[in-house]
Design a protein around this motif. Structure first.
Motif, mmCIF file in Angstrom:
data_model
loop_
_atom_site.group_PDB
_atom_site.id
_atom_site.type_symbol
_atom_site.label_atom_id
_atom_site.label_comp_id
_atom_site.label_asym_id
_atom_site.label_seq_id
_atom_site.Cartn_x
_atom_site.Cartn_y
_atom_site.Cartn_z
ATOM 1 N N UNK A 19 -11.781 15.549 -4.554
ATOM 2 C CA UNK A 19 -11.363 14.858 -3.328
ATOM 3 C C UNK A 19 -12.452 13.863 -2.932
ATOM 4 N N UNK A 20 -12.068 12.609 -2.828
ATOM 5 C CA UNK A 20 -13.042 11.575 -2.427
ATOM 6 C C UNK A 20 -13.428 11.742 -0.961
ATOM 7 N N UNK A 21 -12.597 12.508 -0.248
ATOM 8 C CA UNK A 21 -12.733 12.651 1.211
ATOM 9 C C UNK A 21 -12.598 11.311 1.936
ATOM 10 N N UNK A 22 -11.996 10.356 1.240
ATOM 11 C CA UNK A 22 -11.527 9.146 1.923
ATOM 12 C C UNK A 22 -10.076 9.452 2.239
ATOM 13 N N UNK A 23 -9.765 9.459 3.515
ATOM 14 C CA UNK A 23 -8.445 9.928 3.935
ATOM 15 C C UNK A 23 -7.381 8.913 3.565
ATOM 16 N N UNK A 24 -6.343 9.378 2.914
ATOM 17 C CA UNK A 24 -5.285 8.433 2.560
ATOM 18 C C UNK A 24 -4.121 8.602 3.534
ATOM 19 N N UNK A 25 -3.575 7.484 3.982
ATOM 20 C CA UNK A 25 -2.356 7.551 4.795
ATOM 21 C C UNK A 25 -1.351 6.634 4.129
ATOM 22 N N UNK A 26 -0.168 7.159 3.931
ATOM 23 C CA UNK A 26 0.815 6.391 3.169
ATOM 24 C C UNK A 26 1.929 5.824 4.030
ATOM 25 N N UNK A 27 1.937 6.173 5.310
ATOM 26 C CA UNK A 27 3.060 5.690 6.109
ATOM 27 C C UNK A 27 2.846 4.253 6.576
ATOM 28 N N UNK A 28 1.651 3.696 6.304
ATOM 29 C CA UNK A 28 1.387 2.290 6.634
ATOM 30 C C UNK A 28 2.290 1.381 5.811
ATOM 31 N N UNK A 29 1.945 0.109 5.769
ATOM 32 C CA UNK A 29 2.869 -0.848 5.148
ATOM 33 C C UNK A 29 2.758 -0.900 3.628
ATOM 34 N N UNK A 30 1.636 -0.417 3.059
ATOM 35 C CA UNK A 30 1.411 -0.649 1.625
ATOM 36 C C UNK A 30 2.453 0.022 0.727
ATOM 37 N N UNK A 31 2.739 1.299 1.001
ATOM 38 C CA UNK A 31 3.677 2.031 0.137
ATOM 39 C C UNK A 31 5.078 1.415 0.199
ATOM 40 N N UNK A 32 5.622 1.217 1.427
ATOM 41 C CA UNK A 32 6.948 0.581 1.487
ATOM 42 C C UNK A 32 6.961 -0.806 0.838
ATOM 43 N N UNK A 33 5.840 -1.517 0.944
ATOM 44 C CA UNK A 33 5.798 -2.859 0.349
ATOM 45 C C UNK A 33 5.856 -2.770 -1.183
ATOM 46 N N UNK A 34 5.122 -1.792 -1.754
ATOM 47 C CA UNK A 34 5.182 -1.616 -3.213
ATOM 48 C C UNK A 34 6.620 -1.292 -3.635
ATOM 49 N N UNK A 35 7.263 -0.443 -2.866
ATOM 50 C CA UNK A 35 8.663 -0.085 -3.189
ATOM 51 C C UNK A 35 9.547 -1.312 -3.200
ATOM 52 N N UNK A 36 9.372 -2.134 -2.168
ATOM 53 C CA UNK A 36 10.212 -3.348 -2.071
ATOM 54 C C UNK A 36 9.944 -4.288 -3.240
ATOM 55 N N UNK A 37 8.664 -4.411 -3.609
ATOM 56 C CA UNK A 37 8.338 -5.305 -4.728
ATOM 57 C C UNK A 37 8.998 -4.820 -6.029
ATOM 58 N N UNK A 38 9.033 -3.508 -6.204
ATOM 59 C CA UNK A 38 9.679 -2.955 -7.409
ATOM 60 C C UNK A 38 11.174 -3.252 -7.392
ATOM 61 N N UNK A 39 11.775 -3.084 -6.213
ATOM 62 C CA UNK A 39 13.220 -3.352 -6.102
ATOM 63 C C UNK A 39 13.510 -4.831 -6.366
ATOM 64 N N UNK A 40 12.616 -5.656 -5.845
ATOM 65 C CA UNK A 40 12.751 -7.104 -6.050
ATOM 66 C C UNK A 40 12.673 -7.435 -7.546
ATOM 67 N N UNK A 41 11.697 -6.831 -8.240
ATOM 68 C CA UNK A 41 11.538 -7.097 -9.672
ATOM 69 C C UNK A 41 12.773 -6.617 -10.430
ATOM 70 N N UNK A 42 13.246 -5.403 -10.108
ATOM 71 C CA UNK A 42 14.422 -4.862 -10.815
ATOM 72 C C UNK A 42 15.626 -5.781 -10.609
ATOM 73 N N UNK A 43 15.828 -6.226 -9.354
ATOM 74 C CA UNK A 43 16.977 -7.093 -9.062
ATOM 75 C C UNK A 43 16.868 -8.395 -9.850
ATOM 76 N N UNK A 44 15.655 -8.968 -9.899
ATOM 77 C CA UNK A 44 15.478 -10.231 -10.627
ATOM 78 C C UNK A 44 15.741 -10.057 -12.125
ATOM 79 N N UNK A 45 15.494 -8.854 -12.625
ATOM 80 C CA UNK A 45 15.735 -8.589 -14.052
ATOM 81 C C UNK A 45 17.176 -8.150 -14.315
ATOM 82 N N UNK A 46 17.954 -8.050 -13.238
ATOM 83 C CA UNK A 46 19.353 -7.634 -13.390
ATOM 84 C C UNK A 46 19.501 -6.157 -13.725
ATOM 85 N N UNK A 47 18.523 -5.324 -13.272
ATOM 86 C CA UNK A 47 18.571 -3.881 -13.568
ATOM 87 C C UNK A 47 18.712 -3.113 -12.256
#
Ligand code: GAF
Length: 393
Positions: A225-253
């Protein structure tokens, strides 16, 4: 040195929760449930892309003990640091007719969400105490463990049909709707389905699984444990998800699970460099995870370790979810003789690394990592545990 998780066992955590129940509610807890946290060996940020993940359930977990009450109130006390200090929340049971919604404090939303979406409901009144030995904000799925422990407790209070996949899906839904975290299915799934002595290869599209034995006594899994506290409810995780969806849509998948590197290269210029790199991580990580599961089956730990390092580098450079502290811990681990591989694990932005190494190298590795690390690390050596269970009282 690492906490001897296995030797300590569940007893003290359960006993403390039962004592707290008696003290807070003036009567014994009659029902108890436990659910594990997890460490993901490889397959990061692939679950919400329909890909493969390879987690194992931990011997660290969350207990929920309690009793039915005569009134239609739900009272829950947490003794875990989730709420910084012991903290009681009370709300009307859904059986009274009004649906639950997210509220402060945040920790109680994992419980509220599961109660609201529970498949055997509407849930009647009960009192309960939550206690956990999963480090909070460490990326070892303390929230999934709380959701799954709550569900397992409710299964005794008012039984559902016992469908385990549906159980994991309800816990994921609770996290989406009550904690605002659009997570994939990995954490809840492994907390429900973990098998002692095994990692679980999960196909997050079909939800089919393959058990991968992890019982070789010459091998150890070290969590740092790095003991650097991670919080995932901020914008980064949802943004990564959206980018993946965007890439999949652009590839027609329909998801990046269906895309190949060749598809991605063709679309590179239209995607833009950042989305291209996000997708490159996901597509390569899905392939790495399948390969790594095979390597573990074959006891080819050298290959498994190399894939772990590739995974870390891809998360650091392409997906950009690592941080300096995690990179430091991985680099230090890789300097130790007897280490096969090391990588950040979980959502990222802090939390833990996972290192596969010869059991005989574990003490040496912890010493070296601690000496090299600019912060203070905490270590856990844990064997793969079983999934959530009812505890006899
Ligand atoms: C978090 C999420 F909850 C998981 O669903 C998964 O996406 C993970 O981050 C990254 O692999 O733990």
């Amino acid at each position: 040195m690492a906490e001897a998780v296995a030797e300590r066992g569940l007893g003290p955590l359960l006993a403390a929760a039962c004592r707290a129940h008696e003290a807070a509610f003036g009567g014994p807890a009659l029902l108890a449930a436990w659910a594990p946290g997890r460490v993901n060996l490889i397959g990061e940020h692939t679950d919400y892309n329909g890909g493969f993940v390879l987690p194992m359930a931990l011997q660290l977990g969350t207990v929920l003990v309690g009793s039915p009450t005569k009134d239609e109130t739900i009272s829950i006390l947490t003794t875990s640091a989730e709420a910084d200090k012991p903290h009681l929340v009370q709300f009307p049971a859904p059986r009274q007719g009004s649906p639950l919604s997210p509220r402060q404090p945040r920790w109680a939303n994992y419980v509220r969400g599961v109660i609201q979406h529970y498949r055997g409901g509407p849930v009647p009144g009960f009192s309960a105490v939550v206690a956990s030995d999963i480090p909070l904000g460490g990326g070892l799925s303390s929230s999934a463990a709380l959701e799954v422990a709550t569900y397992t407790f409710l299964q005794q209070l008012c039984p559902d049909d016992g469908d385990l996949v549906a159980k994991a899906l309800v816990c994921q839904k609770a996290e989406h709707t009550f904690a605002g975290m659009p997570c994939g299915i990995m954490d809840q799934f492994i907390s429900v389905m973990g098998k002692e002595g095994h990692a679980l290869l999960i196909d997050c599209r079909s939800l089919e699984t393959v058990l991968v034995p992890l019982t070789d006594a010459s091998l150890a899994v070290l969590i740092t444990n790095s003991n650097v506290r991670h919080t995932l409810t901020g914008s980064e995780y949802p943004m990564r998800r959206r980018q993946c969806e965007q890439a999949a849509a652009a590839l027609g998948k329909s998801s990046l699970r269906d895309a190949t590197m060749a598809d991605l290269e063709v679309a590179r210029s239209s995607l833009g460099e950042e989305v291209y790199r996000r997708a490159r991580h996901v597509i390569s990580e899905i392939a790495r995870t399948a390969q790594a599961a095979q390597a573990l089956q074959d006891r080819d730990y050298g290959m498994f370790g190399r894939l772990m390092v590739e995974s870390h580098n891809s998360l650091r450079d392409d997906y950009e979810v690592s941080c300096l502290e995690l990179d430091e811990l991985v680099a230090a681990a890789l300097e130790v003789n007897g280490v096969y591989g090391s990588r950040m694990t979980g959502g990222g932005f802090g939390g833990c690394t996972v290192t596969l190494l010869e059991a005989g190298a574990a003490e040496r590795a912890q010493r070296h990592i601690q000496e090299s690390y600019s912060g203070t690390a905490t270590f856990y050596l844990t064997k793969p545990s079983g999934g959530a269970k009812v505890l006899p009282l």
